[in-house]
Design a protein around this motif. Structure first.
Motif: not given
Length: 357
Positions: A55-56, A242, A246, A262, A265-266
């Motif tokens: 994801k990067s 990741t 998180e 991103q 993502d969070q």
């Protein structure tokens, strides 16, 4: 010659033994069904120093390749690897297979290219994120120091917003990288300058995970920085990152993403992401081979002005914070970006990086 052949044989033996874990896709047949006289497809291979699904960085590169595959109907093969032995083995394997273009996705391939590219003069090579000299090599690098300057400034501005939940009254921010390599030091050089442009007295914590593929390590290092007082930690760690993102959610703190957007993502814990257009670089390299404009021995350096690097618009964080979102951060970041483009602010590079390297 014998030494070179032995080296190639050893590397090929290794890559065959690693096929099950490489994640590579086999190339489609290069001839057309029915014996058609249509020209063969352009054959492109990409070797990764890490895995897809990060994801990067790697996913960004792959996205550019998929776009090129759709538009130009190329034949595409990818090989993934997490260790140096795999990287060289994968590189030599596709070099021996005679692809039209081999893209080395990162600076981890630099030494192998210096050693081997000249042995394949009819193959076009490209490398992203570093410069390697060679008549059959194109190098593309980025002004990640400029993008990181903006990220550092954003972090320094945000850490002053102690009325926001999770932000303390200490001016401390963090930064966690993957492998300890020069290009990541260029990231950090810009991040530090941007933060200190906003607050010369700010404290910046720095850690390297030593790997691109260990989210647990990324989380551990990030949680440690939060415990030391950091409110915001920048992720520059590919698959390891990741865990960094998180950790922000777990600790009720904030992070900054990298390479791809991103922010979601969070949600509510990623202030912004520093976009690095690896996808565009990969796409343009493939396009140059398809259209016959590939120029071996050349290099490109993509800056903020070239849309090579930038920050996201922080819309995800703005939605999460509502009226508490500090709009002045966006105003200040735009001001700093304009000053970099105009030359009023000159962001220093880590030694060996920059448009003349």
């Amino acid at each position: 010659m014998m030494k070179r052949m032995m080296s190639i044989l050893l590397m090929l033996m290794l890559v065959f033994s690693l096929t099950a874990c490489s994640g590579g896709s086999e190339p489609a047949a290069s001839t057309n069904e029915g014996g058609s006289d249509a020209p063969a497809k352009t054959r492109v291979a990409i070797v990764f120093s890490g895995n897809l699904g990060d994801k990067s960085y790697n996913d960004s590169c792959y996205a550019g390749a998929l776009k090129a595959q759709e538009e130009f109907d190329i034949e595409l093969k990818t090989l993934e690897g997490t260790e140096a032995a795999e990287w060289e083995a994968n590189f030599l394997a596709v070099a021996e297979e005679g692809y039209d273009l081999i893209i080395c996705s990162s600076s981890n391939f630099e030494e192998y290219m210096k050693e081997h590219c000249a042995n394949y003069p009819d193959t076009k090579f490209a490398v992203i994120d570093t410069t390697v000299e060679g008549d059959n090599i194109v190098s593309v690098s980025f002004a990640q120091n400029q993008g990181s300057f903006l990220a550092g400034a954003a972090a320094a501005l945000f850490t002053k917003m102690s009325d926001i939940e999770g932000v303390n009254d200490e001016n401390i921010i963090g930064w966690v990288g993957g492998m300890d390599i020069p290009v990541l030091h260029d990231f950090y050089t810009g991040y530090e300058q941007g933060a200190k442009y906003v607050d010369p007295d700010i404290t910046i914590l720095q850690s390297f995970a030593g790997t691109w593929n260990d989210p647990l390590k990324g989380k551990e290092l990030t949680l440690a920085q939060y415990q030391q007082g950091a409110d915001v930690v920048m992720n520059v760690a590919s698959g390891t990152g990741t865990g960094i993102l998180e950790a922000a959610t777990e600790a009720g703190k904030y992070a900054i993403g990298v390479d791809l957007n991103q922010d979601g993502d969070q949600p509510g814990h990623v202030l912004t992401s520093m976009l690095k257009r690896v996808d565009s670089a990969c796409y343009l390299l493939i396009q140059s081979v398809v259209e016959g404009t590939f120029e071996g021995g050349s290099k490109q350096y993509l800056t903020i002005a070239d849309n090579g690097v930038s920050l996201t618009d922080m819309s995800v964080m703005k939605e999460a914070l509502g009226d508490q979102f500090p709009d002045e951060i966006l105003t200040k970041i735009q001001e700093l970006q304009d000053k970099i483009v105009s030359g009023e602010i000159v962001v220093e590079n880590y030694e060996g990086f920059g448009p003349n390297n």
